[in-house]
Design a protein around this motif. Structure first.
Motif, mmCIF file in Angstrom:
data_model
loop_
_atom_site.group_PDB
_atom_site.id
_atom_site.type_symbol
_atom_site.label_atom_id
_atom_site.label_comp_id
_atom_site.label_asym_id
_atom_site.label_seq_id
_atom_site.Cartn_x
_atom_site.Cartn_y
_atom_site.Cartn_z
ATOM 1 N N ALA A 191 1.774 -10.174 12.599
ATOM 2 C CA ALA A 191 0.390 -9.704 12.539
ATOM 3 C C ALA A 191 -0.186 -9.873 11.134
ATOM 4 C CB ALA A 191 0.328 -8.240 12.965
ATOM 5 N N PRO A 192 -0.881 -10.982 10.882
ATOM 6 C CA PRO A 192 -1.496 -11.198 9.564
ATOM 7 C C PRO A 192 -2.717 -10.310 9.364
ATOM 8 C CG PRO A 192 -1.202 -13.272 10.773
ATOM 9 C CD PRO A 192 -1.044 -12.151 11.748
ATOM 10 N N GLY A 193 -3.076 -10.158 8.096
ATOM 11 C CA GLY A 193 -4.353 -9.561 7.743
ATOM 12 C C GLY A 193 -5.315 -10.668 7.365
ATOM 13 N N ILE A 194 -6.087 -10.476 6.298
ATOM 14 C CA ILE A 194 -7.025 -11.500 5.841
ATOM 15 C C ILE A 194 -6.242 -12.596 5.127
ATOM 16 C CG2 ILE A 194 -8.988 -11.986 4.345
ATOM 17 C CD1 ILE A 194 -9.831 -9.048 4.757
ATOM 18 N N VAL A 195 -6.411 -13.817 5.599
ATOM 19 C CA VAL A 195 -5.694 -14.959 5.037
ATOM 20 C C VAL A 195 -6.711 -16.015 4.606
ATOM 21 C CG1 VAL A 195 -3.975 -16.760 5.481
ATOM 22 C CG2 VAL A 195 -3.712 -14.487 6.524
ATOM 23 N N ALA A 220 -8.970 -8.426 -1.224
ATOM 24 C CA ALA A 220 -7.707 -8.151 -1.910
ATOM 25 C C ALA A 220 -7.444 -6.654 -2.013
ATOM 26 C CB ALA A 220 -7.723 -8.784 -3.298
ATOM 27 N N SER A 221 -8.506 -5.870 -2.187
ATOM 28 C CA SER A 221 -8.336 -4.425 -2.353
ATOM 29 C C SER A 221 -7.858 -3.734 -1.088
ATOM 30 C CB SER A 221 -9.663 -3.799 -2.803
ATOM 31 O OG SER A 221 -10.599 -3.745 -1.722
ATOM 32 N N LEU A 222 -8.025 -4.384 0.052
ATOM 33 C CA LEU A 222 -7.606 -3.790 1.319
ATOM 34 C C LEU A 222 -6.087 -3.821 1.489
ATOM 35 C CD1 LEU A 222 -10.319 -5.327 3.675
ATOM 36 C CD2 LEU A 222 -10.299 -3.052 2.642
ATOM 37 N N ALA A 223 -5.410 -4.694 0.753
ATOM 38 C CA ALA A 223 -3.954 -4.837 0.861
ATOM 39 C C ALA A 223 -3.256 -4.066 -0.255
ATOM 40 C CB ALA A 223 -3.564 -6.312 0.792
ATOM 41 N N ALA A 224 -2.190 -3.376 0.083
ATOM 42 C CA ALA A 224 -1.426 -2.648 -0.928
ATOM 43 C C ALA A 224 -0.897 -3.584 -2.008
ATOM 44 C CB ALA A 224 -0.270 -1.904 -0.265
ATOM 45 N N LEU A 225 -0.635 -4.839 -1.644
ATOM 46 C CA LEU A 225 -0.105 -5.808 -2.597
ATOM 47 C C LEU A 225 -1.198 -6.465 -3.417
ATOM 48 C CD1 LEU A 225 2.766 -7.375 -0.455
ATOM 49 C CD2 LEU A 225 2.937 -5.691 -2.286
ATOM 50 N N ARG A 253 -1.984 -15.832 2.074
ATOM 51 C CA ARG A 253 -1.990 -17.287 2.104
ATOM 52 C C ARG A 253 -1.196 -17.756 3.319
ATOM 53 N NH1 ARG A 253 -1.145 -16.155 -3.616
ATOM 54 N NH2 ARG A 253 1.101 -16.192 -3.271
ATOM 55 N N PRO A 254 -1.503 -18.930 3.859
ATOM 56 C CA PRO A 254 -0.781 -19.402 5.050
ATOM 57 C C PRO A 254 0.734 -19.380 4.881
ATOM 58 C CG PRO A 254 -2.700 -20.772 4.699
ATOM 59 C CD PRO A 254 -2.612 -19.845 3.504
ATOM 60 N N GLU A 255 1.216 -19.699 3.692
ATOM 61 C CA GLU A 255 2.663 -19.716 3.497
ATOM 62 C C GLU A 255 3.287 -18.333 3.594
ATOM 63 O OE1 GLU A 255 0.852 -20.461 -0.707
ATOM 64 O OE2 GLU A 255 0.378 -20.959 1.396
ATOM 65 N N ASP A 256 2.504 -17.280 3.309
ATOM 66 C CA ASP A 256 3.025 -15.925 3.471
ATOM 67 C C ASP A 256 3.405 -15.675 4.926
ATOM 68 O OD1 ASP A 256 2.523 -15.231 0.761
ATOM 69 O OD2 ASP A 256 0.455 -14.717 1.231
ATOM 70 N N ILE A 289 5.790 -7.616 13.478
ATOM 71 C CA ILE A 289 6.024 -7.673 12.035
ATOM 72 C C ILE A 289 4.677 -7.678 11.320
ATOM 73 C CG2 ILE A 289 7.173 -8.904 10.173
ATOM 74 C CD1 ILE A 289 9.053 -7.927 12.433
ATOM 75 N N ASP A 290 4.410 -6.608 10.590
ATOM 76 C CA ASP A 290 3.155 -6.512 9.868
ATOM 77 C C ASP A 290 3.158 -7.501 8.706
ATOM 78 O OD1 ASP A 290 1.428 -5.364 7.536
ATOM 79 O OD2 ASP A 290 0.695 -4.348 9.339
ATOM 80 N N ALA A 291 2.149 -8.346 8.669
ATOM 81 C CA ALA A 291 2.044 -9.359 7.614
ATOM 82 C C ALA A 291 0.667 -9.289 6.979
ATOM 83 C CB ALA A 291 2.302 -10.752 8.184
ATOM 84 N N THR A 292 0.230 -8.040 6.719
ATOM 85 C CA THR A 292 -1.085 -7.827 6.141
ATOM 86 C C THR A 292 -1.027 -7.556 4.634
ATOM 87 O OG1 THR A 292 -1.055 -5.428 6.503
ATOM 88 C CG2 THR A 292 -1.891 -6.808 8.312
ATOM 89 N N GLY A 293 0.181 -7.549 4.075
ATOM 90 C CA GLY A 293 0.314 -7.171 2.678
ATOM 91 C C GLY A 293 0.094 -5.677 2.457
#
Length: 257
Positions: A191-195, A215-220, A225-228, A249-253
């Protein structure tokens, strides 16, 4: 995982000609899989992905597969069967990545029935029947990886139909894991977030304020990026993930924490 972690495997990636799908196709190719790059309309983009995979030492071919229309899954697999024996010994597949999807930016009041039907046809019905028709080709020990979205767990009223399709996809994943586990087949969602992809380029790229907000929406603290996303998919496709199934699998950062 080594460079040849997927040697001898065959992968199908829908929506593989750009964005996250392209990143996934290229990563699986680098890991040794023969990659079928399925695309809807842009053959030039798909051919570019195939060329890149081959330049990186991998093997790949493009498949035209318009999704969201009746008979789409059967047509996709027919095209796959016609091409795969040129690249592998039989028409079997080891990894199915349901990545193709569309979004509709409309709230409850504005969404039309036609838009609703379209987004569900591409994002839910197509993956369902791609897997159904693919079961006779999917080898024991195989992998099904569905590309979901953080929108399935975060309230986003302006994308209500899109988020609903991804929630449905996650439920599909859960049931696949239970039904196919006896064959050693795993099923997981990513599950990606903003990419930063072409889909988001219009409002994201070149707009410092928009990028900073995203960027501020992600904890990281950055945009994905697509490679993430591709690297997570590569892990799930490998033998290292043999004991992971039925998961999102959360992939939102870390969005919305």
């Amino acid at each position: 995982m080594g460079a040849n972690a997927l040697a001898g495997k065959v992968a199908l990636v829908t929506g593989g000609s750009r964005g996250i799908g392209r990143g996934i196709a290229e990563r699986l190719g680098r890991d040794g899989a023969v990659v079928a790059v399925a695309y809807a309309r842009d053959q030039a983009a798909a051919d570019e992905v195939v060329t890149q995979i081959r330049q990186d030492g991998g093997r790949a071919f493009a498949l035209r597969a318009e999704l969201g229309v009746r008979g789409d899954a059967a047509a996709l697999w027919a095209a796959f069967d016609a091409e795969i024996t040129r690249h592998a010994p039989d028409n079997g597949v080891d990894i199915i990545v349901n990545n193709a999807g569309i979004g509709r930016s409309a709230n409850l009041a504005a969404l039309t029935e036609e838009e609703f039907d379209e987004v569900f046809a591409v994002n839910v019905r197509a993956p369902f029947f791609i897997v159904q028709h693919g079961l006779t080709r999917l080898r024991d020990g195989g992998r099904i990886i569905n590309i979901s979205s953080g929108a399935a767990r975060l309230a986003m009223p302006d994308a209500i139909a899109y988020g609903s399709t991804k929630g449905a996809l996650d439920t599909f994943t859960l049931n696949l894991a239970k039904e196919l586990g006896s064959r050693g087949i795993t099923a997981n969602s990513v599950a990606p977030g903003i990419v930063d992809t072409d889909v988001n380029a219009g409002w994201l790229r070149g707009n410092a304020e928009a990028e900073a907000h995203a960027a501020s929406l992600a904890a990281l603290g950055r945009v994905g990026r697509p490679e993430d996303i591709a690297d997570i998919v590569a892990f799930l496709a490998s033998d290292d993930a043999r004991w992971v199934t039925g998961r999102v699998i959360d992939a939102t950062g870390g969005a919305g924490l």
